[in-house]
Design a protein around this motif. Structure first.
Motif, PDB file in Angstrom:
ATOM      1  N   GLY A 109       0.812  -1.207   0.000  1.00 43.60           N
ATOM      2  CA  GLY A 109       0.000   0.000   0.000  1.00 43.60           C
ATOM      3  C   GLY A 109       0.846   1.257   0.000  1.00 43.60           C
ATOM      4  O   GLY A 109       0.523   2.237  -0.691  1.00 43.60           O
TER       5      GLY A 109
ATOM      6  N   HIS B 264      -1.184   4.132  -1.026  1.00 44.71           N
ATOM      7  CA  HIS B 264      -2.483   3.853  -0.394  1.00 44.71           C
ATOM      8  C   HIS B 264      -2.290   2.825   0.726  1.00 44.71           C
ATOM      9  O   HIS B 264      -2.821   1.709   0.659  1.00 44.71           O
TER      10      HIS B 264
ATOM     11  N   VAL C  47      -3.431   2.698   3.859  1.00 38.60           N
ATOM     12  CA  VAL C  47      -4.653   2.333   4.592  1.00 38.60           C
ATOM     13  C   VAL C  47      -5.487   1.365   3.763  1.00 38.60           C
ATOM     14  O   VAL C  47      -5.983   0.345   4.272  1.00 38.60           O
ATOM     15  N   TYR C  48      -5.644   1.688   2.498  1.00 40.10           N
ATOM     16  CA  TYR C  48      -6.421   0.817   1.608  1.00 40.10           C
ATOM     17  C   TYR C  48      -5.747  -0.553   1.478  1.00 40.10           C
ATOM     18  O   TYR C  48      -6.411  -1.592   1.489  1.00 40.10           O
ATOM     19  N   GLY C  49      -4.409  -0.529   1.389  1.00 38.06           N
ATOM     20  CA  GLY C  49      -3.669  -1.792   1.282  1.00 38.06           C
ATOM     21  C   GLY C  49      -3.874  -2.660   2.510  1.00 38.06           C
ATOM     22  O   GLY C  49      -4.075  -3.884   2.411  1.00 38.06           O
TER      23      GLY C  49
ATOM     24  N   PHE D 209      -6.445  -2.494   4.629  1.00 37.61           N
ATOM     25  CA  PHE D 209      -7.851  -2.896   4.695  1.00 37.61           C
ATOM     26  C   PHE D 209      -8.119  -4.099   3.787  1.00 37.61           C
ATOM     27  O   PHE D 209      -8.811  -5.050   4.177  1.00 37.61           O
ATOM     28  N   VAL D 210      -7.577  -4.045   2.593  1.00 34.03           N
ATOM     29  CA  VAL D 210      -7.787  -5.132   1.632  1.00 34.03           C
ATOM     30  C   VAL D 210      -7.065  -6.405   2.077  1.00 34.03           C
ATOM     31  O   VAL D 210      -7.530  -7.526   1.827  1.00 34.03           O
ATOM     32  N   THR D 211      -5.933  -6.261   2.753  1.00 35.67           N
ATOM     33  CA  THR D 211      -5.120  -7.413   3.118  1.00 35.67           C
ATOM     34  C   THR D 211      -5.656  -8.165   4.335  1.00 35.67           C
ATOM     35  O   THR D 211      -5.342  -9.343   4.515  1.00 35.67           O
TER      36      THR D 211
END
Length: 224
Positions: free
Chosen positions: A53, A58, A60-62, A64-66
């Motif tokens: 991320g 990104h 935070v997004y990384g 969250f997705v992980t």
């Protein structure tokens, strides 16, 4: 020999959380380090996701997705370790084969210890789409015990295919770690209706009340 009956067998569902909890308890008793390893696995996968991320601006997004990926990785590792621990927990115990067979929930019904001698050699009887499976545990005498049970089964359910299995690591035997897979891979020879009829006929034969190892083979855990 078969009569058509429209009857559904009651299904007993075990809560998923209880299944996982029981599996974890058994695994931890054999492999005390399992909790630490699962946490480390989760954190490593999560760290990789967050790092990627940052690379793409990104973080935070990384992360969250992980998270779900990290959970899946930990669960995958858990199922592998739990399977090994389950066998380690019951190997060498009286009735270990019955415990493995009774863990096959879908399509099979096992009556443990339909025959037992003084040396604690025993025979278990399973019924599924493949027919009748007689599984023996013990010494040389178990072969004759299987033959005796085979004759009994043939009287109550003539014409039904009968498979003989001896648990062990010798020639012509099936190791307890491969027993479940071996039974479930047997070719189907009966219809669902015929299978239910065979179960009903053999229910009258019954079995003995023997102590079977409890808890080591939780539903949903695949043993390899």
């Amino acid at each position: 020999m078969f009569k058509r009956k429209k009857s559904k067998e009651p299904k007993i569902k075990t809560p998923r959380f209880k299944t996982i909890r029981d599996a974890y308890a058994v695994t931890k008793s054999v492999k005390p380090w399992i909790g630490v390893v699962l946490i480390v696995t989760f954190l490593i996968v999560l760290a990789i996701g967050i790092t990627l991320g940052f690379v793409f601006d990104h973080p935070v997004y990384g992360g969250f997705v992980t998270i779900p990926v990290a959970v899946l990785a930990a669960m995958f590792l858990f199922t592998r370790v739990a399977g090994s621990a389950a066998y380690a927990n019951i190997e060498g115990q009286m009735g270990a084969g019955a415990s493995v067979l009774m863990a096959i929930r879908k399509g099979w019904t096992t009556t443990p210890a339909v025959a037992v001698n003084r040396q604690q050699d025993m025979v278990h009887r399973s019924v599924g789409r493949a027919g009748i499976v007689l599984t023996g545990e013990g010494g040389f005498a178990v072969r004759q015990m299987i033959q005796d049970e085979k004759k009994k089964a043939e009287r109550f359910a003539p014409g039904v295919p009968i498979t003989e299995i001896i648990v062990g690591d010798g020639d012509g035997q099936i190791s307890i770690r491969k027993l479940q897979k071996h039974v479930t891979k047997l070719p189907k020879k009966l219809s669902a209706h015929q299978m239910r009829e065979v179960r009903a006929r053999l229910k009258a034969v019954g079995g003995l009340s023997m102590p079977i190892p409890k808890g080591p083979m939780p539903k949903g855990i695949k043993i390899r």
